[in-house]
Write an enzyme that holds these catalytic residues in place. Structure first.
Site, PDB file in Angstrom:
ATOM      1  N   HIS A 122      44.738  10.892 -24.445  1.00 48.04           N
ATOM      2  CA  HIS A 122      43.680  10.509 -25.383  1.00 48.04           C
ATOM      3  C   HIS A 122      43.885   9.046 -25.789  1.00 48.04           C
ATOM      4  CE1 HIS A 122      41.304  10.261 -29.029  1.00 48.04           C
ATOM      5  NE2 HIS A 122      40.628  11.296 -28.567  1.00 48.04           N
ATOM      6  N   LYS A 159      42.091  16.733 -33.936  1.00 47.72           N
ATOM      7  CA  LYS A 159      43.003  15.646 -34.322  1.00 47.72           C
ATOM      8  C   LYS A 159      43.955  16.154 -35.424  1.00 47.72           C
ATOM      9  CE  LYS A 159      39.548  12.495 -32.705  1.00 47.72           C
ATOM     10  NZ  LYS A 159      39.084  11.141 -32.589  1.00 47.72           N
ATOM     11  N   GLU A 169      35.844   9.050 -22.177  1.00 44.79           N
ATOM     12  CA  GLU A 169      35.738   8.697 -23.588  1.00 44.79           C
ATOM     13  C   GLU A 169      35.849   7.187 -23.739  1.00 44.79           C
ATOM     14  OE1 GLU A 169      36.577  12.130 -26.416  1.00 44.79           O
ATOM     15  OE2 GLU A 169      38.462  11.082 -26.091  1.00 44.79           O
ATOM     16  N   SER A 187      31.784  10.057 -30.540  1.00 44.15           N
ATOM     17  CA  SER A 187      30.692  10.151 -31.510  1.00 44.15           C
ATOM     18  C   SER A 187      29.626  11.191 -31.140  1.00 44.15           C
ATOM     19  CB  SER A 187      30.035   8.788 -31.737  1.00 44.15           C
ATOM     20  OG  SER A 187      30.966   7.877 -32.281  1.00 44.15           O
ATOM     21  N   GLY A 206      35.468   7.699 -32.842  1.00 45.45           N
ATOM     22  CA  GLY A 206      36.016   7.634 -34.197  1.00 45.45           C
ATOM     23  C   GLY A 206      35.168   6.881 -35.209  1.00 45.45           C
ATOM     24  N   GLU A 221      43.760   7.631 -28.542  1.00 46.36           N
ATOM     25  CA  GLU A 221      44.591   7.440 -29.733  1.00 46.36           C
ATOM     26  C   GLU A 221      46.079   7.551 -29.379  1.00 46.36           C
ATOM     27  OE1 GLU A 221      42.551  10.268 -32.251  1.00 46.36           O
ATOM     28  OE2 GLU A 221      40.833   8.920 -32.337  1.00 46.36           O
ATOM     29  N   ASN A 264      38.312  18.625 -30.487  1.00 48.73           N
ATOM     30  CA  ASN A 264      39.577  17.928 -30.734  1.00 48.73           C
ATOM     31  C   ASN A 264      39.683  17.718 -32.245  1.00 48.73           C
ATOM     32  OD1 ASN A 264      41.750  16.242 -30.899  1.00 48.73           O
ATOM     33  ND2 ASN A 264      40.735  14.465 -29.962  1.00 48.73           N
TER      34      ASN A 264
HETATM   35  P1  PGA Z   1      34.820  11.406 -32.199  1.00 45.39           P
HETATM   36  O1  PGA Z   1      36.182  11.547 -31.361  1.00 45.39           O
HETATM   37  O2  PGA Z   1      33.914  12.514 -31.729  1.00 45.39           O
HETATM   38  O3  PGA Z   1      35.227  11.540 -33.611  1.00 45.39           O
HETATM   39  O4  PGA Z   1      34.255  10.052 -31.866  1.00 45.39           O
HETATM   40  C1  PGA Z   1      36.185  11.942 -30.017  1.00 45.39           C
HETATM   41  C2  PGA Z   1      37.594  12.038 -29.532  1.00 45.39           C
HETATM   42  O5  PGA Z   1      38.434  11.261 -30.015  1.00 45.39           O
HETATM   43  O6  PGA Z   1      37.934  12.867 -28.678  1.00 45.39           O
END
Ligand code: PGA
Length: 252
Positions: free
Chosen positions: A95, A10, A165, A213, A171, A97, A8
């Site tokens: 997601h 982003k 998640e 993470s 993040g 976010e 992902n």
């Molecule tokens: P991250 O994000 O690996 O940066 O924690 C995972 C995600 O948002 O899918």
């Protein structure tokens, strides 16, 4: 089932040149990795140029979001068929976010249906915001999952990818990834919820990913018989670490 590793990206990288470089390095490596499946979800304007940049690629492309309607007066939105035409075959839905921007389970469930209408496989994200000692997070995830897939058929659910998640592990602000035993508990629990709806045999084949993470050091901790069937990788997926991770998972 071979592990499914989803990148992902982003809103990264800022430039198409860098996206092309990154994508080509992943695709080139993936040609020699026969034990994993890799999906890259770039920002929407990059999907088509990435698709066109290679004549054939073992890496499948995906979108990061989809609108619930197929067309219309929805300024700034992208439909499933547009994603499909650009080259996507998967799409991340719900997601955290996006949920933080106001998407609720009802909207997520309509987006999941829209994905199937556009022949895209949805990767449906669920996860609790906080963990409390009373175990309420299990019910939160159960409710989120049931509501998020409420409009699709059992046959569609059987093909859906679920990504667990936990929001607290995602993040830059996350202190750490979840513990493998937490992921194990949740994947077993999610599979039980799926089994209630589509039966244990079909539920056993649904891919449940872990995300939050994940990096080259901890990736393998989350995979294995009773744990996740793959990973949803954010930050680490736009760095060279991602290649190290793919090699390690392929060799495991
Ligand atoms: P991250 O994000 O690996 O940066 O924690 C995972 C995600 O948002 O899918």
């Amino acid at each position: 089932m071979s592990p499914l590793i989803v990148a992902n990206w982003k809103m990264n990288p800022p430039r198409l040149d860098d996206a092309l470089k990154l994508y080509k390095s992943i695709a080139t490596l993936s040609r020699s990795l026969k034990n994993i499946e890799t999906v890259v979800c770039p920002p929407s304007p990059f999907i088509e140029p990435l698709m066109r940049s290679l004549r054939s690629s073992p890496v499948v492309l995906g979108g990061q979001n989809i609108h619930s309607e197929s067309s219309g007066a929805f300024t700034g939105e992208v439909s499933g068929s547009m994603l499909y035409t650009a080259g996507a075959r998967f799409v991340i839905v719900g997601h955290s976010e996006r949920r933080a921007m106001g998407e609720d389970d009802e909207l997520v469930s309509r987006k999941v249906l829209a994905a199937y209408k556009a022949r895209l496989t949805p990767i449906v994200c669920v996860g609790e915001s906080v963990r409390d000692s009373s175990g309420d997070y299990l019910h939160i995830v159960a409710r989120q999952l049931e509501a998020s897939v409420q409009y699709i058929t059992g046959a569609q659910l059987a093909k859906t990818v679920i990504a667990y998640e936990p929001v607290w592990a995602i993040g830059d602000t996350a202190k750490k990834a979840a513990e493998p035993r937490d992921v194990e508990e949740m994947t077993l629990y999610i599979r039980r919820i799926l089994a209630d709806r589509i039966g244990p045999n079909k539920a056993a084949r649904v891919r449940i990913l872990y995300g939050g993470s994940v990096n080259a050091q901890n990736a393998l901790d989350f995979l294995g018989d009773t744990r996740a069937d793959g990973l949803l990788v954010g930050r680490a997926s736009v760095t060279a670490q991602f290649l190290t991770m793919l090699k390690a998972v392929n060799a495991a």
